[in-house]
Design a protein around this motif. Structure first.
Motif, PDB file in Angstrom:
ATOM      1  N   MET A 145      15.567 -11.991  35.032  1.00 17.41           N
ATOM      2  CA  MET A 145      14.291 -12.534  35.802  1.00 17.41           C
ATOM      3  C   MET A 145      13.585 -13.430  34.649  1.00 17.41           C
ATOM      4  O   MET A 145      13.646 -13.553  33.421  1.00 17.41           O
ATOM      5  N   ARG A 146      12.990 -14.263  35.519  1.00 19.48           N
ATOM      6  CA  ARG A 146      12.153 -15.453  34.794  1.00 19.48           C
ATOM      7  C   ARG A 146      10.605 -14.904  34.919  1.00 19.48           C
ATOM      8  O   ARG A 146      10.347 -14.393  36.003  1.00 19.48           O
ATOM      9  N   TRP A 147      10.077 -15.298  33.921  1.00 11.72           N
ATOM     10  CA  TRP A 147       8.493 -14.690  33.793  1.00 11.72           C
ATOM     11  C   TRP A 147       7.771 -15.385  35.084  1.00 11.72           C
ATOM     12  O   TRP A 147       7.091 -14.572  35.537  1.00 11.72           O
ATOM     13  N   THR A 148       7.934 -16.506  35.450  1.00 11.97           N
ATOM     14  CA  THR A 148       7.191 -17.167  36.642  1.00 11.97           C
ATOM     15  C   THR A 148       7.441 -16.518  37.861  1.00 11.97           C
ATOM     16  O   THR A 148       6.930 -16.629  38.865  1.00 11.97           O
ATOM     17  N   LYS A 149       8.694 -15.836  37.946  1.00 14.92           N
ATOM     18  CA  LYS A 149       9.128 -15.501  39.298  1.00 14.92           C
ATOM     19  C   LYS A 149       8.859 -13.824  39.469  1.00 14.92           C
ATOM     20  O   LYS A 149       8.952 -13.342  40.502  1.00 14.92           O
ATOM     21  N   THR A 150       8.421 -13.328  38.284  1.00 14.13           N
ATOM     22  CA  THR A 150       7.929 -11.764  38.468  1.00 14.13           C
ATOM     23  C   THR A 150       6.200 -11.881  38.932  1.00 14.13           C
ATOM     24  O   THR A 150       5.740 -12.745  38.831  1.00 14.13           O
ATOM     25  N   PHE A 151       5.785 -10.510  38.562  1.00 14.77           N
ATOM     26  CA  PHE A 151       4.381 -10.443  38.696  1.00 14.77           C
ATOM     27  C   PHE A 151       4.012  -9.781  37.439  1.00 14.77           C
ATOM     28  O   PHE A 151       4.030  -8.461  37.309  1.00 14.77           O
ATOM     29  N   LEU A 152       3.362 -10.498  36.547  1.00 15.18           N
ATOM     30  CA  LEU A 152       3.125  -9.889  35.102  1.00 15.18           C
ATOM     31  C   LEU A 152       1.633 -10.376  34.661  1.00 15.18           C
ATOM     32  O   LEU A 152       1.717 -11.274  33.883  1.00 15.18           O
ATOM     33  N   PRO A 153       0.772  -9.705  35.185  1.00 17.35           N
ATOM     34  CA  PRO A 153      -0.589 -10.237  34.900  1.00 17.35           C
ATOM     35  C   PRO A 153      -1.028  -9.580  33.485  1.00 17.35           C
ATOM     36  O   PRO A 153      -1.623  -8.599  33.788  1.00 17.35           O
ATOM     37  N   THR A 154      -0.755 -10.162  32.291  1.00 14.33           N
ATOM     38  CA  THR A 154      -1.230  -9.682  30.952  1.00 14.33           C
ATOM     39  C   THR A 154      -2.872  -9.901  30.995  1.00 14.33           C
ATOM     40  O   THR A 154      -3.302 -10.921  31.615  1.00 14.33           O
ATOM     41  N   LEU A 155      -3.442  -9.177  30.252  1.00 16.14           N
ATOM     42  CA  LEU A 155      -4.917  -9.379  29.899  1.00 16.14           C
ATOM     43  C   LEU A 155      -4.910  -9.613  28.468  1.00 16.14           C
ATOM     44  O   LEU A 155      -4.819  -8.706  27.765  1.00 16.14           O
ATOM     45  N   LYS A 156      -5.922 -10.606  28.203  1.00 16.65           N
ATOM     46  CA  LYS A 156      -6.341 -10.910  26.797  1.00 16.65           C
ATOM     47  C   LYS A 156      -7.347  -9.596  26.535  1.00 16.65           C
ATOM     48  O   LYS A 156      -7.379  -9.245  25.317  1.00 16.65           O
ATOM     49  N   GLU A 157      -8.465  -9.419  27.241  1.00 23.18           N
ATOM     50  CA  GLU A 157      -9.319  -8.587  26.840  1.00 23.18           C
ATOM     51  C   GLU A 157      -9.006  -7.082  26.879  1.00 23.18           C
ATOM     52  O   GLU A 157      -8.361  -6.575  27.887  1.00 23.18           O
ATOM     53  N   GLU A 158      -9.676  -6.397  26.260  1.00 23.35           N
ATOM     54  CA  GLU A 158      -9.676  -4.882  26.237  1.00 23.35           C
ATOM     55  C   GLU A 158     -10.284  -4.312  27.836  1.00 23.35           C
ATOM     56  O   GLU A 158     -11.449  -4.761  27.818  1.00 23.35           O
ATOM     57  N   PRO A 159      -9.796  -3.653  28.667  1.00 24.04           N
ATOM     58  CA  PRO A 159     -10.409  -3.236  29.781  1.00 24.04           C
ATOM     59  C   PRO A 159     -11.415  -2.076  29.369  1.00 24.04           C
ATOM     60  O   PRO A 159     -11.455  -1.562  28.490  1.00 24.04           O
ATOM     61  N   SER A 160     -12.702  -2.425  29.901  1.00 20.36           N
ATOM     62  CA  SER A 160     -13.792  -1.623  29.422  1.00 20.36           C
ATOM     63  C   SER A 160     -13.772  -0.230  29.794  1.00 20.36           C
ATOM     64  O   SER A 160     -14.260   0.767  29.493  1.00 20.36           O
TER      65      SER A 160
END
Lengths: 600, 600
Positions: free
Chosen positions: A1-16
Motif C-alpha cells: 500500500m502507498r501512503w497517499t492511497k490509504t486513509f491515514l490522518p495523523t495528528l500533530k497535536e495531542e487530542p484534548s
C-alpha cells in the motif's frame, strides 16, 4: 500500500479529550475516530492491526480444538428471562422493541452469548458421545456503558472472542479449561502483551475456578494483588491474604480503658462517627448484619476495610449472602439502622482476622444516636464460638469448635502473601481475557442435558472463555509506546515496515524505493511506501508515531554509499544493508522477530 | 477437521417452516439455525462458507483499490436527521434510547453507513489532492424486517460489504464506478454465481447510473426484464419498453360507438367498475391526477397497467412527482375521488403510449357515481399538445410541439425490447449487489467538500457499492442444488472435499483414510474426514446433502484393487485413482477447478 492511497490522518497535536496514552496515540496515529461516546470507527491502519490480532486469536482457538460459529447480535428477550439475567445485566443490556406487521417484538442485543449457545446445544446435543465440544465466535458485542471512556478500552460496541465448552464430566471441563488457558497464554504472547494470569472470583454457582488475563498498566481499571516472590496473583475481589488466624491481642490488653457509651446524635456511618468522635476509621469496628442463606449473622470488620461477600459466603459454606433488611437489623440490635455494635447483639457474631487486634476500639451501641468507645474484645463481649455457629446451621468446614476469626475482607497492598513469606503488592491492570468454569448454571436453566452410557440424564457442564480483541490493541499501546508514538510488535503491527524515500522528487531515490516496495511485497512482507511529498523529518515523525516496527530509509548519503538504512522502532541504533541485499535482509530480520514472538 | 469433532447436525426431514430451497437446504445441511425471526446462527460449516465468500469480496475490493475501514453499528440519531432519512427508513431503522448516568442517549443501529462515512470524510478530506478515495467495510447491518423470511435471504441482521467512493469529478466517479462494477463481476464469477447486471433506477437526486447484480431465480423477490437478443436487462422499475410512439388508432376507428354516461354507484376503482360494467381492466383508461413540481396534470394509463413515477418524472423533466391530494382532484374533476376521466378535465392530460389504441374504452365521467363508456380519443376529447405542456412549464426535451404519448408505465413481459427487435422476458432475481452513483446528496447534507486547484469549494461527488455477503450463499444454493442437496463450487464450499472411509471399524480402511486426510491437509486441501461410525449409505447421503464438491471414498472393492474413488458432486460418474497417486490427483483436480472459477 502507498501512503497517499490509504486513509491515514495523523495528528500533530495531542487530542484534548483523550486521557490515556492508548486513546491519545490511536487518535494521533490515525487508527480510530470516535463516532459517538462509546462507538469508534477503525480507520484502515487500526483495522489492519485489529484483524491481525483477530487472526491470531482464531488460529489458536482452532489449534485448541474449538469450532467457530457465528451467533446473531439480535436475540429474543425471552432467553434472558429463562436464565434470570435481565435484572443482573440491568442498564448494560440494550433491549428494545421493533414493530413487525403492527406487532411489537421485544429483543435485546446480546452482551454475551451464554444463552444463545446453550439453547443451540440443548436442541442438538443429547448424548455423552457428542461431548466434549467447544464452540467459539469472534463477534461484536453490545453493552451500554454508563461511562464510555479511555478510547476503545471501554466502549458500548466491541469485538469479542467468546468460547463456550460443553462437557459430560469435571475432568473433561478441566481439560478444556487448561487447553483454553494455554491458548490464551500463546495468544497474548504472540501479540507481544506482558500479560499476567490472575485468579478471579468464580461466583457462587458453577465451577470452582476462574482466571483473568491482565495487562499490568497504571491506567487499567482492574486492581490486582500480586506476590512477586511466589508468582501468586489475583484480582482484588479474589485475593487471599496470608492471614490464617486472628491478629493479637484477642483479649483486653494492658492498655485497655473502660468501655463508655457516648452520644453521637445523627452520626450513623463510619465517616460521620469519625467526625464527631475525632477518630480514624481504622480504630472502629464496623458491624454489618447479613442474611446468610436466610439466617442472620453480624460480621465485624475494621472501619477502613470492606467486607468481601464471596469470602464471607465461602467462610460460612453458604449459597447466598445479602445485607439484612432494616427490619431484621432493628430486631437484632434493638436500635435504628446505623448504630449496630457487637455488645449485646441478638445474633451470632463473627469477625475478620484484623478485628481482635483492636484495642480501645469504637463501635455502635445498639442504641439510637449512641456509640461505645474503648471496646475490647474478650473483655466487653466475645465472638460466637464455631460450635455454636455450626449448631446454628452454618457450614464451617475445617474449623475447630472454639472461637476463631476469618478472612472476610478484600486483601490490600502490604498484606502477607498466601503463598510465600512475601507481601502483596497492588497493581492496576487491563483485563483482556477471562476463562471461567461455569458449571451447570446455564445448562440447568436452558435444559441442556445429555444421557450418559447408562441412559441417565445430567445437565451439561459448561465453561466460558472470553477475549476482548480491541483491548489487545489498547493494552499493547498502553504498555508499548514512548514519547514519539506507538511501538508495535511485528505480529499485530498495521504494517511490518515502512519504506521512506527521503525525497520523492529525486528519480534515483524513487527508483530504489519503488524497487524495494515491489520486491518486499513480492517477498510477502507487509509494507507501506511513504510516497508523500514531504520533508524527511515530517515522515520520520509520522513513522515513529504510527510505530511501524521497521523503517527502511532510502536516499541521502546512504544511497551514494549504496546502502539503505534499516531502523527498528524499538532499537536505538539504525543498521545498514547494501541495496542489493536489503530485501533479503529485511525478510530475515522480520522472520527472526516473528519466530521469537511465536515462541517457536 | 473430523466430522465427529465439528458441529454438523444434518436433518433427514424437510423442515416444515422453510419455503425455499436455500432455506430448507441450509437447515438440513447443518449450516444455519434460527435464533428468532430474522436472526440466524451460522453453524461451523455455514460460517466457513460465509467467510470464504467474505474473503473473495475483500480480495477483489483491495485489488480494485478500495481501503478497508470498520464503522460501528451504533450511531447517533442526529446523523440521520441531517440527511433527512429517519422518515425514509421508517420502521426499518432500529432506533432506541440507552440511559447513561441518568441521561437518555438516542441512537440507531446503522442500516447502511452513508452518513457515518461521509461525516468521517468531511472531517478529514479538504483538498482535491486527497481525492479520489474509496472506503469499504464488511460489517453487520441492522434493518428491521416487517416480514423476515426465506431463511437468510431476508433477515434483520446481515453481513454487508459496503463501499463509498469520493471523487472530485464525474470522470473520477465514472472510473471508480467501472472499477467497482468490474470487481463485482469478478466476485460473483469466483463465487460460481450465474449473475446478471441489470440497470436499476437511480432516483431523482445524484448520479445518472445504477446497476443491480441479480441471481435469476424463481424465488427471487425482485423482477427483471431482459432481452436475450441484445443482452439488455433492467429491473422492473427501470426497464424501458421499445415503444417510441402511440400505438394505433389515435382517432376514432370505424368500430367506434357513441359515448354514453352510465351510472356506477359507489364503484370508484378499476376492479369495482369492472364488476359493475362486466368489463376487463385492459379496456379501461385509468386517470391519475399528479402534482409534478407543484403543477397538476392528469396521467392516463391502461386499466391493467401501473404508472412508473420515475418514468413520469423523467418524461416531464421534473424533480418531484406525487399523487395529488383529494382537494386538487375534486377541483380539476368537479367530482369526488374515484371518478376522474379525461373528457372535460380542468388540467393538462398526457397518456402512456398504449392508451390511444383503446377503442370504445371506459373511463370516469368526472361526476359522482358515473362513468362513460365507448370513449374514443380524438373524437370525444384529446391529449394536451406538447407546445401547451411546455408553455405550462413542463420541461419536455426532444419532443416536437404536437400531441404525443409517453413511456409512462412499468415494462412487462412481451413488450418490445428497447435495444433489439426482440421482446422482453420477465424473470425473478435475488439481488446480491448494487452499484450506485450517488452524486452530492450526502456530501451536501453533511458538508463534505473539497477545494479545487483554484481554491474553489465544491461538494465531493460520491458513489456507493453494496454486496449482501450472506445472499451470496443463499443465491448460490437457490441456483445450484438437486434433489439430494447442495452443489457447492470449489471456491466457497465449507470444505473442498470429504474423505469417506466406508467402514471405520476396518483398520486397513482407516489407515488409508487417515493417511489421505493427513496428506491432503499437508497439501493445503480443505478436507473433512467423515470418521462417523455409520453405514456408508448414510454417509453418502450426508455428503450429497452438505454438497462437498469432491468425495473421496476409501474401502470396499476399490481398496482391494488399490484405488480410491473420486466423485465430483456435479458429475454423474465417479473416477478412480491409485492409492499412491490419489493425493496429487486430488490437488490437481481441485486446482484446475479453482483456476477455472478465478477466470485465470
Amino acid at each position: 500500500m502507498r501512503w497517499t492511497k490509504t486513509f491515514l490522518p495523523t495528528l500533530k497535536e495531542e487530542p484534548s479529550d483523550a486521557e490515556v496514552p492508548s486513546h491519545k496515540l490511536m487518535l494521533r496515529a490515525g487508527l480510530i475516530r470516535q463516532v459517538m461516546a462509546g462507538a469508534y470507527t477503525y480507520l484502515p491502519l487500526g483495522y489492519r492491526a485489529l484483524r491481525k490480532a483477530e487472526a491470531i486469536v482464531r488460529e489458536e482457538m482452532d489449534k485448541a480444538g474449538a469450532v467457530e460459529v457465528h451467533m446473531p447480535a439480535i436475540t429474543p428477550i425471552e432467553l434472558y428471562e429463562r436464565t434470570n439475567r435481565i435484572a443482573a445485566f440491568g442498564n448494560v443490556l440494550m433491549k428494545f422493541d421493533v414493530t413487525r406487521r403492527g406487532q411489537k417484538t421485544p429483543l435485546a442485543l446480546a452482551p454475551t452469548h451464554e444463552e444463545v449457545v446453550t439453547d443451540l446445544v440443548a436442541r442438538h446435543i443429547s448424548s455423552y458421545r457428542q461431548l466434549p465440544i467447544t464452540l467459539y465466535q469472534i463477534q461484536t458485542k453490545f453493552r451500554n456503558e454508563e461511562r464510555p471512556r479511555f478510547g476503545i478500552l471501554r466502549t458500548s460496541e466491541f469485538l469479542m472472542k467468546d468460547a463456550y465448552s460443553f462437557s459430560s464430566s469435571i475432568e473433561q471441563l478441566d481439560e478444556t479449561y487448561q487447553a483454553m488457558y494455554d491458548a490464551y497464554c500463546r495468544i497474548f504472547s504472540r501479540c507481544g502483551l506482558p500479560y499476567v494470569a490472575v485468579e478471579a472470583e468464580s461466583g457462587p454457582i458453577g465451577g470452582d475456578c476462574s482466571h483473568e488475563f491482565m495487562i499490568p498498566s497504571p491506567n487499567g481499571e482492574d486492581r490486582i494483588l500480586k506476590d512477586t516472590k511466589s508468582g501468586y496473583a489475583a484480582n482484588i475481589e479474589r485475593a487471599e491474604t496470608g492471614r490464617k488466624a486472628a491478629a493479637v491481642p484477642t483479649e483486653a490488653s494492658a492498655d485497655a480503658k473502660p468501655m463508655t457509651q457516648v452520644s453521637t446524635p445523627g452520626a450513623g456511618g463510619i465517616d460521620a462517627v469519625c467526625k464527631v468522635l475525632k477518630c480514624k476509621p481504622h480504630r472502629m469496628i464496623k458491624t454489618l448484619i447479613y442474611s446468610v442463606d436466610g439466617k442472620t449473622i453480624a460480621v465485624l470488620i475494621r472501619g477502613d476495610h470492606e467486607v468481601n461477600e464471596n469470602k464471607l459466603r465461602r467462610a460460612l459454606g453458604a449459597a447466598t449472602v445479602d445485607l439484612a433488611d432494616d427490619k431484621t437489623i432493628q430486631e437484632v440490635t434493638g436500635a435504628p439502622v446505623g448504630y449496630a455494635g457487637p455488645p449485646g447483639i441478638k445474633c451470632p457474631v463473627i469477625a475478620d482476622h484484623d478485628v481482635p487486634a483492636l484495642v480501645n476500639a469504637i463501635t455502635g451501641a445498639n442504641a439510637a444516636d449512641a456509640h461505645v468507645v474503648n471496646v475490647n474484645i474478650g473483655r466487653d463481649w466475645n465472638l460466637t464460638p464455631v460450635s455454636l455457629l455450626k449448631s446454628s446451621g452454618f457450614d464451617i468446614s475445617g474449623a475447630g469448635d472454639d472461637i476463631r476469626t476469618f478472612d472476610l475482607r478484600n486483601a490490600a497492598a502490604g498484606d502477607p502473601s498466601p503463598k510465600s513469606d512475601g507481601t502483596l503488592e497492588l497493581v492496576n491492570g487491563i483485563e483482556v481475557g477471562h476463562v471461567f468454569k461455569l458449571g451447570t448454571k446455564y445448562s440447568v436453566s436452558l435444559d441442556a442435558s445429555y444421557l450418559d452410557d447408562k441412559e441417565q440424564r445430567h445437565p451439561i457442564i459448561m465453561g466460558c472463555y472470553g477475549i476482548g480483541v480491541n483491548r489487545i490493541l489498547a493494552g499493547l499501546i498502553e504498555t508499548s509506546h514512548d514519547a514519539d508514538g506507538i511501538i508495535w510488535p511485528i505480529s499485530i503491527a498495521p504494517y511490518e515496515c515502512v519504506v521512506v524515500p527521503l525525497n520523492v522528487q529525486d528519480a534515483q531515490v524513487m527508483e530504489v524505493a519503488e524497487k524495494y516496495y515491489a520486491e518486499l511485497l513480492a517477498a510477502g512482507v507487509d509494507v507501506l511506501l511513504d510516497d508523500r511529498d514531504l520533508r524527511a523529518g515530517a515522515k520520520f515523525k509520522d513513522a515513529d508515531l504510527v510505530g511501524f516496527p521497521l523503517r527502511i530509509t532510502v536516499g541521502g548519503k546512504g544511497l551514494q554509499e549504496g546502502v539503505v538504512e534499516l531502523k527498528w522502532r524499538d532499537e536505538k541504533e539504525a543498521g545498514k544493508a547494501p541495496i542489493a541485499d536489503g530485501v533479503a535482509e529485511v525478510r530475515k530480520q522480520i522472520d527472526a522477530r516473528k519466530t521469537k514472538l511465536a515462541g517457536k
